[in-house]
Design a protein around this motif. Sequence first.
Motif, short mmCIF file in Angstrom:
data_model
loop_
_atom_site.label_atom_id
_atom_site.label_comp_id
_atom_site.label_asym_id
_atom_site.label_seq_id
_atom_site.Cartn_x
_atom_site.Cartn_y
_atom_site.Cartn_z
N GLY A 42 8.12 -8.79 -3.65
CA GLY A 42 7.04 -9.42 -4.40
C GLY A 42 6.21 -8.44 -5.19
O GLY A 42 5.43 -8.83 -6.06
N ASN A 43 6.36 -7.14 -4.90
CA ASN A 43 5.61 -6.11 -5.61
C ASN A 43 6.45 -5.32 -6.61
O ASN A 43 6.05 -4.26 -7.06
N GLU A 44 7.61 -5.84 -6.92
CA GLU A 44 8.54 -5.11 -7.79
C GLU A 44 7.96 -4.83 -9.17
O GLU A 44 8.37 -3.87 -9.84
N ASN A 45 7.00 -5.63 -9.59
CA ASN A 45 6.43 -5.46 -10.93
C ASN A 45 5.09 -4.72 -10.92
O ASN A 45 4.33 -4.78 -11.88
N ILE A 46 4.80 -4.05 -9.81
CA ILE A 46 3.58 -3.26 -9.70
C ILE A 46 3.93 -1.77 -9.66
O ILE A 46 4.84 -1.37 -8.94
N THR A 47 3.22 -0.98 -10.42
CA THR A 47 3.38 0.47 -10.41
C THR A 47 2.09 1.11 -9.94
O THR A 47 1.02 0.82 -10.49
N VAL A 48 2.19 1.96 -8.92
CA VAL A 48 1.03 2.70 -8.43
C VAL A 48 1.26 4.17 -8.68
O VAL A 48 2.23 4.75 -8.19
N GLN A 49 0.38 4.79 -9.46
CA GLN A 49 0.45 6.22 -9.75
C GLN A 49 -0.67 6.93 -9.02
O GLN A 49 -1.83 6.47 -9.03
N THR A 98 -5.15 -4.19 -7.88
CA THR A 98 -5.78 -3.06 -7.19
C THR A 98 -6.25 -3.47 -5.79
O THR A 98 -6.09 -2.71 -4.82
N LYS A 99 -6.79 -4.68 -5.68
CA LYS A 99 -7.24 -5.17 -4.37
C LYS A 99 -6.07 -5.29 -3.40
O LYS A 99 -6.19 -4.97 -2.21
N ALA A 100 -4.92 -5.74 -3.90
CA ALA A 100 -3.74 -5.88 -3.05
C ALA A 100 -3.35 -4.52 -2.47
O ALA A 100 -3.00 -4.41 -1.29
N PHE A 101 -3.42 -3.47 -3.29
CA PHE A 101 -3.07 -2.14 -2.81
C PHE A 101 -4.11 -1.62 -1.82
O PHE A 101 -3.77 -1.05 -0.78
N LEU A 102 -5.40 -1.84 -2.10
CA LEU A 102 -6.44 -1.41 -1.19
C LEU A 102 -6.35 -2.14 0.15
O LEU A 102 -6.57 -1.54 1.21
N ASP A 103 -6.03 -3.41 0.11
CA ASP A 103 -5.83 -4.17 1.35
C ASP A 103 -4.67 -3.60 2.15
O ASP A 103 -4.73 -3.53 3.39
N TYR A 104 -3.64 -3.17 1.45
CA TYR A 104 -2.48 -2.57 2.13
C TYR A 104 -2.87 -1.24 2.78
O TYR A 104 -2.39 -0.91 3.87
N MET A 105 -3.77 -0.49 2.14
CA MET A 105 -4.20 0.79 2.70
C MET A 105 -4.87 0.64 4.06
O MET A 105 -4.79 1.54 4.90
#
Length: 316
Positions: A80-87, A275-282
């Motif tokens: 589901g995150n295939e279209n997200i890029t985190v640098q 960005t919230k999705a990534f922070l929640d994952y952290m």
Amino acid sequence: MFKRVKKLPLMMTTLAMTVVLAACGSGTDTSGSGNTDPAGSSNGSGGEATQLSGSVLAVGSTALQPLVDQAAQDFMMIEGNENITVQVQGGGSGTGLTQVADKQADIGNSDVFAEEKLEADQAEQLVDHQVAVVGMAAVVNKEVGVTDLTKQQLSDIFNGKVKNWSEVGGADQEIVIINRPASSGTRATFEKYALGGAAPDLEGSIQEESSGNVKKLVTETPGAIGYLALSYLDDTLTAVKYEGIEATVENIESGEYPVWAYQHMYTNGEPNEVTKAFLDYMVSDDIQNTYVVELGYIPVSGMQVERDVEGNITEK
């Protein structure tokens, strides 16, 4: 022949209507009533949730970088995150805070509170997301022969009053300071909690932005001293005790060892959906119970004490 030609437009019209109806039921809101975030995802009312897409740029603390790097790689591989890029980029806490305040980055990674690096009006715009705690220790080249230093001895070394290891019980060897630039949150934390105040950039000292380079230089340079997060410690160098207290997770959690800081991931206002999705994952169990521990950080939930922006420690 006439009738067959007559049916073709009708078939095309039916097909076009089918496509339009399918698009209307796909969950993508094109009416303007949906909530579309800057990353390009959309959450239309009544429709199915769409796959998130977009990019996240996190800049700043190199002490926090190993954790964010690893989490980013895993996050992008989740279905589901295939279209997200985190640098993820380093540069120091000051750089991260400045870039997120100027909206040049989505996240500013920092070892210090924003109020310690930014003007009050800039800091007020930022939202603090505390994802871990990092302990820091003075580290020396293994040939130095010192394993324990007091607060006063450390202060004297970094202020240039003590210049040879023999003055503090070590080898007869000149001290070489491996320091961090002024923008470094690791430096700010070490000076505040280990030295009791800022120290000057001494002539002959070496400055390095990267924690990895500091580790390499301390390991390879005779007489070297620096400071690193626990996540960088191993048997290639000596982590020095502070006032007889070892830099361990247990001692930090209890508040006995004072040289530690929160690991902040600041956003400029509330984060967008990606960005919230990534922070929640952290702060998820997947990260907190694995990489946070394995990489030498401490989950915030494990702390028995807490620290405010002034540095005051109180029991939770």
